[in-house]
Each structure stands twice: as structure tokens, then as C-alpha cells.
Design a protein around this motif. Structure first.
Motif, short mmCIF file in Angstrom:
data_model
loop_
_atom_site.label_atom_id
_atom_site.label_comp_id
_atom_site.label_asym_id
_atom_site.label_seq_id
_atom_site.Cartn_x
_atom_site.Cartn_y
_atom_site.Cartn_z
N LEU A 103 -50.71 103.48 86.73
CA LEU A 103 -49.40 103.26 87.33
C LEU A 103 -49.23 104.19 88.52
O LEU A 103 -49.26 105.42 88.37
CB LEU A 103 -48.30 103.50 86.28
CG LEU A 103 -46.86 103.23 86.69
CD1 LEU A 103 -46.68 101.80 87.18
CD2 LEU A 103 -45.92 103.49 85.52
N GLU A 116 -40.21 99.94 86.30
CA GLU A 116 -39.64 99.84 84.95
C GLU A 116 -40.11 98.57 84.27
O GLU A 116 -40.46 98.56 83.08
CB GLU A 116 -38.12 99.88 85.03
CG GLU A 116 -37.56 101.22 85.48
CD GLU A 116 -36.05 101.24 85.44
OE1 GLU A 116 -35.48 100.87 84.39
OE2 GLU A 116 -35.42 101.61 86.45
N TRP A 119 -43.73 98.91 83.33
CA TRP A 119 -43.85 99.76 82.14
C TRP A 119 -43.58 98.95 80.87
O TRP A 119 -44.26 99.11 79.86
CB TRP A 119 -42.88 100.93 82.25
CG TRP A 119 -43.01 101.94 81.14
CD1 TRP A 119 -42.38 101.90 79.93
CD2 TRP A 119 -43.82 103.12 81.14
NE1 TRP A 119 -42.74 102.99 79.18
CE2 TRP A 119 -43.63 103.75 79.90
CE3 TRP A 119 -44.67 103.69 82.07
CZ2 TRP A 119 -44.27 104.93 79.56
CZ3 TRP A 119 -45.31 104.88 81.73
CH2 TRP A 119 -45.11 105.49 80.49
N THR A 122 -46.65 97.21 79.93
CA THR A 122 -47.64 98.05 79.26
C THR A 122 -47.29 98.22 77.79
O THR A 122 -48.18 98.30 76.94
CB THR A 122 -47.76 99.44 79.93
OG1 THR A 122 -46.56 100.20 79.73
CG2 THR A 122 -48.05 99.32 81.42
N ARG A 129 -51.59 104.55 79.47
CA ARG A 129 -51.22 104.65 80.87
C ARG A 129 -51.63 105.99 81.47
O ARG A 129 -51.64 107.01 80.78
CB ARG A 129 -49.69 104.51 81.01
CG ARG A 129 -49.20 103.14 80.66
CD ARG A 129 -47.91 103.06 79.92
NE ARG A 129 -47.60 103.94 78.87
CZ ARG A 129 -46.79 103.63 77.86
NH1 ARG A 129 -46.24 102.44 77.79
NH2 ARG A 129 -46.49 104.51 76.93
N PHE A 154 -38.65 106.81 81.36
CA PHE A 154 -39.39 106.17 80.26
C PHE A 154 -39.28 106.92 78.94
O PHE A 154 -39.92 106.54 77.97
CB PHE A 154 -40.85 105.97 80.67
CG PHE A 154 -40.99 105.14 81.92
CD1 PHE A 154 -40.41 103.89 81.99
CD2 PHE A 154 -41.68 105.62 83.02
CE1 PHE A 154 -40.52 103.12 83.14
CE2 PHE A 154 -41.80 104.86 84.18
CZ PHE A 154 -41.22 103.60 84.23
N ILE A 250 -47.26 110.98 78.88
CA ILE A 250 -47.70 110.36 80.13
C ILE A 250 -48.58 111.34 80.89
O ILE A 250 -48.08 112.33 81.43
CB ILE A 250 -46.50 109.99 81.04
CG1 ILE A 250 -45.45 109.20 80.27
CG2 ILE A 250 -46.98 109.21 82.26
CD1 ILE A 250 -44.16 108.99 81.08
#
Length: 699
Positions: A103, A116, A119, A122, A129, A154, A250
Motif C-alpha cells: 500500500l 480506505e 484497505w 485487503t 500489508r 485503520f 502495519i
């Protein structure tokens, strides 16, 4: 044997909001990995994966494309996806073939609405990610604010693996928090250097955060850490990989695609943080259904398994024919293999398969699990279909693409090319499942539906370039209806004498309104032979034909009961035609006395929006004559769902408006609800517009 061991494969979807620099990043990756010998440019139209004319002209990705490279003995299959809001369903289709998502975020704009949505995809496909904060060479670049924005948006902790050395014009390299080494990049190549003195404190703080996050993943490591012992390099690497694959945090890195800074450290992070097909088998078993009995089938990710593959995209090529992009799920594809399309039952012969490096085709053989390639001229295979060994069939789940949001009427620019338009459009439908084509028989229009106006315009450009079809686009006609609001009686009499046998038909009818959605009802109350039985169906037919053409504003009439209760006939001059005409005359007279009204279609609309836009959304709905039915807080606490009833005429271009209001973060869907009376002032406006159109047609 397959060309690559399964643990030496990475299938990556590169995703981002539009203009984040995603394709420039892909280009830098290909260059640094040696897949291309010169660094292409999106701005100059020389990027490997943005090769279609529509992409070159707009300097943006408009469809998912493929590339590949090798980094440290590992094969990277790359899917470069669109980032524009109208095209994200295409990105979703590409992500279906991936095992991980890279990403790309921008260091200067925060998290956009498109990101968004990506995401969410995913999450849908359970993809691990890795975030790359791009454009660190720009003025006002802020890596730390960008990482924090991802974390906040997120609701998952962002854990940097690298920190930037400098920003803007001063951005020169990165500090590797795992190896505690710093690198500068002159000419794209990393050179080890000391950690800048002014970064020491920040580097130590973020190193501590990284170590703590790894320790939290394992009780034994946590105990070791709390006792004050250092975690080994191997423990750190294993922990970062575990946390990334399990989506516990992340992992974040940074660089500049245009300056080719931080790309090689990114590639190392890709190998560390994103899964091989073998890893994904443990996280997301390869399961499908047996088409013979509907039972579940679980395939091993093994080259020795029965062959199966999933077609995730189709490209319509007027010269090469249809190209099918597929991912091998199990088994090995060798030479010319005969398989069956387990969705349609059709037998297909897979000819020469090839890898795609943008538009360049590279011959491929011995494709094993996880390999992504293409094949030409499959006759009965479309996007979402499964190909498998006929003796061991399996069907993998298709992507449930979103329904189109916007519809326009289209017509051939040149008269007589309607059939050519239809044929070409059906080829494009194979390429893009989110484009729908239909015909409105009532309005005599061809309708094209898609995810937004840009999406439709792009489709028409492809039609012209690929198939030589030039098409005009205009707003579709709203399917208004007419009805009555009172009862009335009238006589319909048709009498014609012109020498010889004449024409005579006479009927008395009563009309009355019916509840919405009831339709049309004909009641025969003729007694005593006032009208012979053989002529009564003709009266009904004349009434229905007149109602279909419209008796007030030119729209079909609905929800009316017509009672035929009296009339007369002539023994010689009466005929079915005469009574059909009499029926149409009678209904016209009766409607004029029954206070006719126009009905408009009302849609049930559901809008999902971040809470900060809620007031603006509701105000906009009110301006569209909408009626808000309710609001609901969605799980997570950041989004609201608004339910409303809104006239269709007010929703024809809503996709564009919602995107503008919410900066691309709002979503909506709608379906027909019911018909409702159109306000009188809008009826008058509608009648005036209709008169203008009719006057133009006369000219």
C-alpha cells in the motif's frame, strides 16, 4: 518442475489512491531489480505498466496490469492496480490474485478515501500489508504524520522498519531499525553510512517500539525482553514477519520513487513482510467447491497436486483476441494442457502461456502454484472462472463485484451502427465485469452502466480505439409513469362512412385509480349483447395501447381499473378495428376528466460516510427532495450509514457529488423502491421540456 520454488514467490498487488506515485514506484522496483534497463516515467508516458493510451494520456493507471522481477533469488509477481475511485473494483479483482498488498501512501496528503476502500479489500481477502510512504523528496513531506494517519485511520498500530534521513530536497536515505544501519542512495544504489547524530534519539525510540511490538507477539520473547535481555537479530526478523503475516500491526517503510531512494530497502521489506503462496496456505487454505456435488474441496499448494487455476482478469484485444490473466492455484501447467472450465463445463485448450511485463510477452513454461501468467484465445472462459483438470474439478469463489452506480444512455455517432456498438460492448463486458449494458425498450435507448462518469467515458474511449466504434453519451430518460387521481366516465365512439362498408364502434367506459403498483385491470360488464363478445378484446387492446403511449405527459399509464359497461354496434359496419379505435378514444376522454398525475420512481438509498461529512450529506439529500429514513453507527465508530428515499431523477449524477462531498471516502448503493406523485411544478417543467424536444424533432 516449476520454475520457482513456492517459498521463493511473492504475488503482490501494489495499491494506492490516485497520484500517490504507485506506478512510479513499480517502475523503480523493476529498474532496481534489473527487469528493465531504463527507468521509465509516468509523466513521459514510458512507464512499463501504464502502457495503454488512456493511461498515458491521463498519466494514471486505468486498469490492472502485470509485471515481474527477481530480487535476491525470489520472484516478485506484481499487479499494478488503479487508484481512481471509479476504478477500484478493477483493483479489487487484481487483489484477488495476490497474497499480499503493498500500500503506497503519500508523505504530504494523509490517507485518502480510495486508500480506505483498498484497505477494506485487503481485509476481504485477508492480505498481509506493507506500507510505503512515498514522495519523501517533496517539500513539507512528513513521514511521521503519514504513519500516524495510517494508524489512526485503520485502527492498527503502525510500526516503522525504516526512518527517513532528511526530508524534501534534503532526503537522502533511510535508517534500518532492524539492522540499526543507515543507508544513503546515490544513483539509486545504497551505501552504508553512520546514523546522523541529530537522529540518534528518535532512532532509539522507534527501535524500542519495534522491539516491544515483536516481543508482545510471543510469551517467551516478552519474558526475555522484560528481563532486560536483548532480542537477537533472528528473533526480530522472525517476529516482524509473524506480526505482518498475521496482520497484527502495519509495517511501514519510506522513500522516493522518482528519486529512486529507499527502493532496495523496500524490496528487502517485501521479502520479509509479505507472504509466499505457501505462507498463505497456512493463513488462508485454498478451498473451493466440487461442481458435481457442491462439497468443499481443499487443495494443497503443491506442484504435484491436481491442476487448477483462477482467471482474475480478461483483456479484450482486437488483434490477439481475448487474453485471460490467471493464477495457478495448484499443480503444474506444462506445455499445451487440456482443461475444463468448471463454471461453464466447457473444455479449453491452454496454448502457449506467457508472463506479462507491461505489454511485453515473455514465454512461460512449467508454471507452478502461485505463478501469474496469461494465455490467449480461451473461447468460453471469462473473469472469475476456474480452470481445472477435468477428472478432479474444483470451483474457486468469484469476486462479487459491486453493482454499477451510474447509468447513461448511449447511441452510435453514425446511423446504422447500433449492432456494431452492441457487438463491441459485449467484448468490453468480458474485460470489465463492472460495466453493464442493457436496452430500454420503452425509451428505445441503449444503456451503459458503470461505477462513475469517468469510468463510462474511459470505456467509450476504449471502444473507439480498439473496435473503431464512436459513441455519444447522454443522460438516460427517467422512467416516469402516469396515473389518475379520480374516477370518470366517457364514451368512445368511432364512426366513419366513406362509400361502401363503413366503420362503427361505440363503447362506454368508467375508469378509477388503483393502489400503487397494482397495474392495469380490465372489467367486462357488458350485458344483453350491447357489444358482441368478439369485439370486447379489441376494446381492451385499444385502451392498453393508448395507455402505453401516455395520455397526459407521454408516459405509460399504470394503476388504473377500466370497466366496459355499455355500447352499441352496427351489424354491417362494426369491426375489431373500429372497436379498438373506440376504446382508445374512450380512455383519452376519461383520463382528461380523472385528474391525471405523473409518477416518478423513488430509490431506496444507503450511504456510508465518515461522521464528519454526515451533516453535509443529509443537507444534500434534502436538496434532492430526499427523505432520510434513519442513521446507524457502523462498527469501528468512524462511519455512519444513512438510509433515505430519493427520487431517481435526483440521483443520476450522485456518484460524482458524493465523491466531491466526502473526498472519495463515501460509498452508496441504491435500488428501486416505489413510485410517487411528482410535484405539480415539476410536472409543468417536464411538460415544457417535452414540448421543446418535440418542436426540435419537427424541425
Amino acid at each position: 518442475m516449476p520454475n520457482f520454488a513456492i517459498d521463493k514467490l511473492r504475488d503482490i498487488a501494489v495499491v494506492a489512491h490516485s497520484k500517490a506515485g504507485k506506478t512510479s514506484l513499480v517502475e523503480a522496483v523493476l529498474f532496481d531489480a534489473g527487469a528493465v534497463d531504463r527507468l521509465g516515467s509516468v509523466q513521459e508516458g514510458t512507464a512499463t505498466t501504464d502502457y495503454e493510451p488512456e493511461a498515458v494520456d491521463r498519466q494514471m493507471t486505468v486498469t490492472s496490469t502485470l509485471a515481474f522481477c527477481t530480487w535476491k533469488d525470489t520472484r516478485l509477481n506484481i499487479i499494478d492496480t488503479p487508484g481512481f475511485i471509479n476504478l477500484l473494483e478493477d483493483s479489487r479483482g487484481g487483489m484477488r490474485a495476490a497474497d499480499g498488498a503493498l500500500l503506497v501512501g503519500s508523505s504530504i496528503g494523509g490517507v485518502k478515501g480510495e486508500a480506505e476502500r483498498l484497505w477494506q479489500y485487503t481485509e476481504e481477502f485477508a492480505l498481509p500489508r506493507l506500507v510505503f510512504i512515498n514522495k519523501m523528496d517533496r517539500d513539507s513531506a512528513d513521514f511521521y504524520a503519514a504513519a500516524e494517519a495510517f494508524e489512526k485511520t485503520f485502527q492498527l498500530e503502525a510500526v516503522p522498519l525504516h526512518l527517513p534521513i532528511g526530508t524534501g530536497e534534503g532526503f537522502s536515505g533511510v535508517v534500518d531499525l532492524l539492522g540499526m544501519k543507515a543507508y544513503t542512495f546515490a544513483g539509486g544504489k545504497p551505501s552504508e553510512c553512520g546514523v546522523p547524530g541529530d537522529m540518534e534519539e528518535r532512532v532509539q525510540a522507534y527501535r524500542k517500539k519495534l522491539v516491544e511490538k515483536v516481543a508482545e507477539l510471543d510469551d517467551a520473547l516478552l519474558e526475555k525482553y522484560l528481563e532486560g535481555a536483548e532480542l537477537t537479530a533472528e528473533e526480530l526478523l522472525t517476529g516482524v514477519r509473524k506480526g505482518s503475516l498475521e496482520r497484527r500491526f502495519i509495517p511501514v517503510t519510506c522513500g522516493s520513487a522518482l528519486k529512486n531512494v529507499g527502493i532496495q530497502t523496500l524490496l528487502d521489506a517485501v521479502l520479509l513482510c509479505l507472504p509466499s503462496p505457501q505462507d498463505m496456505a497456512g493463513l488462508r487454505p485454498l478451498a473451493g467447491t466440487d461442481p458435481r456435488d457442491g462439497s468443499e474441496v481443499v487443495r494443497d499448494i503443491s506442484p504435484d497436486e491436481h491442476f487448477s487455476a483462477f482467471v482474475f482478469k480478461t483483456i479484450a484485444d482486437p488483434f490477439a483476441g481475448k487474453l485471460s490473466l490467471f493464477r495457478v492455484c495448484s499443480g503444474t501447467l506444462t506445455g499445451e494442457t487440456n482443461v475444463v472450465n468448471t463454471v461453464t463445463g466447457a473444455k479449453e485448450r491452454l496454448g502457449q502461456a506467457f508472463y506479462l511485463l507491461g505489454k511485453k510477452q515473455v514465454s512461460a513454461q512449467n508454471l507452478g502454484p502461485g505463478e501469474i501468467a496469461a494465455v490467449a484465445k480461451l473461447k468460453e472462459t471469462n473473469t472469475g472462472d476456474t480452470l481445472a483438470d477435468a477428472a478432479h474439478p474444483v470451483i474457486y469463489k468469484k469476486v462479487d463485484f459491486a453493482e454499477p452506480l451510474i447509468t447513461y444512455a448511449i447511441e452510435a455517432k453514425s446511423k446504422g451502427e447500433e449492432e456494431k456498438v452492441s457487438t463491441a460492448l459485449h467484448k468490453v463486458l468480458d474485460e470489465d465485469p463492472t460495466i453493464h449494458f442493457s436496452r430500454d425498450e420503452e425509451a428505445n435507448e441503449m444503456l451503459l452502466s458503470g461505477m462513475g462518469q469517468f469510468h463510462l467515458e474511459l470505456t467509450l474511449e476504449k471502444l473507439k480505439r480498439k473496435f473503431g466504434v464512436d459513441v455519444l453519451m447522454k443522460a438516460p430518460q427517467v422512467p416516469y409513469r402516469e396515473t389518475i387521481s379520480a374516477s370518470a366516465k366517457a364514451q368512445g365512439k368511432y364512426k366513419k362512412q366513406s362509400g361502401g362498408r363503413g366503420q362503427y364502434g361505440d363503447c362506454w367506459i368508467e375508469i378509477e385509480p388503483l393502489p400503487r403498483g397494482t397495474g392495469y385491470e380490465f372489467v367486462d360488464k357488458i350485458v344483453g349483447g350491447a357489444i358482441p363478445r368478439q369485439y370486447i378484446p379489441a376494446v381492451d387492446k385499444g385502451i392498453q395501447e393508448a395507455m402505453r403511449q401516455g395520455l397526459y405527459a407521454g408516459f405509460p399509464m399504470v394503476d388504473v381499473r377500466v370497466t366496459l359497461y355499455d355500447g352499441s354496434f352496427h351489424a354491417v359496419d362494426s369491426s375489431e378495428m373500429a372497436f379498438k379505435i373506440a376504446g382508445s378514444l374512450g380512455i383519452k376522454k376519461a383520463v382528461a376528466q380523472a385528474r391525471p398525475v405523473v409518477l416518478e420512481p423513488v430509490m431506496k438509498v444507503e450511504i456510508t460516510t465518515p461522521e464528519e461529512y454526515l451533516g453535509t450529506i443529509i443537507g444534500d439529500l434534502n436538496s434532492r427532495r430526499g427523505k432520510v429514513q434513519g442513521m446507524e453507527q457502523l462498527p469501528g465508530g468512524t462511519n455512519q450509514k444513512v438510509g433515505a428515499l430519493v427520487p431517481m431523477a435526483e440521483m443520476l449524477t450522485y456518484a460524482n457529488q458524493l465523491h466531491s462531498i466526502t473526498s472519495g471516502r463515501g460509498l452508496y448503493n441504491m435500488e428501486f423502491s416505489h413510485y410517487e406523485e411528482l410535484p405539480h411544478h415539476l410536472v409543468q417543467k417536464l411538460l415544457e421540456e417535452k414540448k421543446k424536444v418535440e418542436a426540435e424533432e419537427v424541425k
